[in-house]
Design a protein around this motif. Structure first.
Motif, PDB file in Angstrom:
ATOM      1  N   ASP A  22       0.404   4.877   5.685  1.00  0.00           N
ATOM      2  CA  ASP A  22      -0.146   6.033   4.969  1.00  0.00           C
ATOM      3  C   ASP A  22      -1.295   6.672   5.745  1.00  0.00           C
ATOM      4  O   ASP A  22      -1.425   7.900   5.789  1.00  0.00           O
ATOM      5  CB  ASP A  22      -0.624   5.620   3.568  1.00  0.00           C
ATOM      6  N   ASN A  28       1.821  -1.089   5.088  1.00  0.00           N
ATOM      7  CA  ASN A  28       2.095   0.121   4.304  1.00  0.00           C
ATOM      8  C   ASN A  28       0.867   1.010   4.185  1.00  0.00           C
ATOM      9  O   ASN A  28       0.958   2.239   4.271  1.00  0.00           O
ATOM     10  CB  ASN A  28       2.609  -0.256   2.910  1.00  0.00           C
ATOM     11  N   LYS A  29      -0.288   0.386   3.989  1.00  0.00           N
ATOM     12  CA  LYS A  29      -1.526   1.174   3.913  1.00  0.00           C
ATOM     13  C   LYS A  29      -1.811   1.863   5.238  1.00  0.00           C
ATOM     14  O   LYS A  29      -2.251   3.018   5.271  1.00  0.00           O
ATOM     15  CB  LYS A  29      -2.701   0.271   3.521  1.00  0.00           C
ATOM     16  N   ALA A  72       6.770   4.072  11.493  1.00  0.00           N
ATOM     17  CA  ALA A  72       6.802   2.693  11.002  1.00  0.00           C
ATOM     18  C   ALA A  72       7.159   1.721  12.121  1.00  0.00           C
ATOM     19  O   ALA A  72       6.579   0.636  12.233  1.00  0.00           O
ATOM     20  CB  ALA A  72       7.803   2.575   9.855  1.00  0.00           C
ATOM     21  N   GLU A 101       1.633  -5.269   2.673  1.00  0.00           N
ATOM     22  CA  GLU A 101       0.700  -4.351   2.037  1.00  0.00           C
ATOM     23  C   GLU A 101      -0.192  -3.658   3.063  1.00  0.00           C
ATOM     24  O   GLU A 101      -0.403  -2.437   3.006  1.00  0.00           O
ATOM     25  CB  GLU A 101      -0.171  -5.098   1.027  1.00  0.00           C
TER      26      GLU A 101
END
Length: 312
Positions: free
Chosen positions: A169, A165-166, A188, A162
């Motif tokens: 972004d 992924n944040k 990534a 999590e």
């Protein structure tokens, strides 16, 4: 201004909610804001994980006057006696408690500065709070621990997807704002390479962005830690080659280097040599937090392994 040019400063979060951390950590700071009261805090965690950022964000949201002292550069006893005393002894114009942020406090002297701070925390308790950040909390004396709420910026395995992924972004937002083309897969990979050192990631994407785009090809030009090359030189007792390898890899986080060597032991060292190699790595990894020259420390570690540990 230089700070506006550096993306890690330009896009530094200014509120608790903007910080990318596990919710349990952020909730602790939200509770302080709800009570409108900061505590004496000791924030511990690896480099670039958001300790200083969230300390500043907390002060901003509380409307507190604060000063930030980098203890790796200015953490001596004279700073406490002059700069900090002058700030902490006066009343805030806003009516809220003042805050002294002592960044990288684990670099301050444990025989003089740290014991002196113990008295300052008590002397100015009615008017001022202290927020200390450190990479190694074991380097902070116990009386300081007992006077502060200790918060570990540790990201559990269950939180990593999590958080990553944040942060992906956030990085994509920065690149979009700066008009940089990018391959999401490359971004990534860069995050996973340095996670959870967010500052390092942002500095790296700014470096790669000079070409106007970030893709897998550009990332490939940045050499990874090549353990096979190192082991080959150690087997031949090639000290010159080992030293050259250290120079080429010293810009990496020492923790990452030692971990990479540790993970390669089973594949590259004789079984009876592995226990001794582990003890050597552990000793020099501990020393890396204190040494003045990281290159000499790593070279010494590899030299001792080369002498004492059999390579397959």
């Amino acid at each position: 201004m230089q700070s506006e040019y550096l993306w890690c400063e330009k896009y530094r979060p200014s509120s608790i909610d903007e910080c990318i951390l596990p919710e349990r950590v952020k909730q602790t700071f939200r509770d302080m804001i709800a009570r409108n009261e900061a505590q004496n805090l000791l924030l511990a965690g690896g480099p670039g994980c958001g300790k200083t950022t969230i300390a500043r964000a907390l002060c901003n949201e509380l409307g507190s006057d604060y000063i930030l002292v980098n203890c790796s550069e200015d953490g001596n006893i004279d700073t406490l006696r002059t700069k900090i005393r002058s700030f902490a002894s006066t009343v805030s114009l806003s009516g809220s408690k003042k805050v002294v942020i002592l960044d990288e406090f684990d670099y301050s002297n444990a025989q003089s500065t740290q014991p002196a701070l113990r008295g300052f925390i008590e002397e100015f308790s009615k008017n001022c709070r202290f927020i200390l950040t450190c990479n190694y909390k074991n380097r902070i004396i116990q009386p300081i621990h007992s006077r502060c709420t200790v918060i570990d910026f540790k990201i559990n395995a269950s939180d990593r997807p999590e958080i990553a992924n944040k942060f992906l972004d956030r990085v994509k937002y920065i690149l979009d704002q700066e008009g940089i083309q990018y391959e999401e897969r490359a971004v990534a990979e860069l995050i996973l390479r340095h996670f959870p050192d967010f500052r390092r990631v942002i500095n790296e994407i700014q470096r790669y962005s000079v070409s106007g785009q970030i893709d897998i090809g550009i990332l490939g030009s940045n050499s990874d830690i090549r353990i096979k090359d190192l082991v080959s030189m150690m087997k031949k007792k090639d000290f010159g080659g080992v030293r050259k390898w250290v120079v080429e890899n010293i810009d990496n986080d020492p923790t990452v280097i030692f971990r990479s060597i540790y993970e390669g032991l089973k594949d590259h060292f004789a079984p009876n040599a592995i226990p001794r190699a582990i003890l050597i790595i552990a000793e020099y990894q501990y020393r890396s937090a204190f040494v003045a020259d990281a290159e000499i420390n790593l070279t010494a570690c590899l030299t001792q392994m080369m002498i004492e540990c059999e390579v397959k």
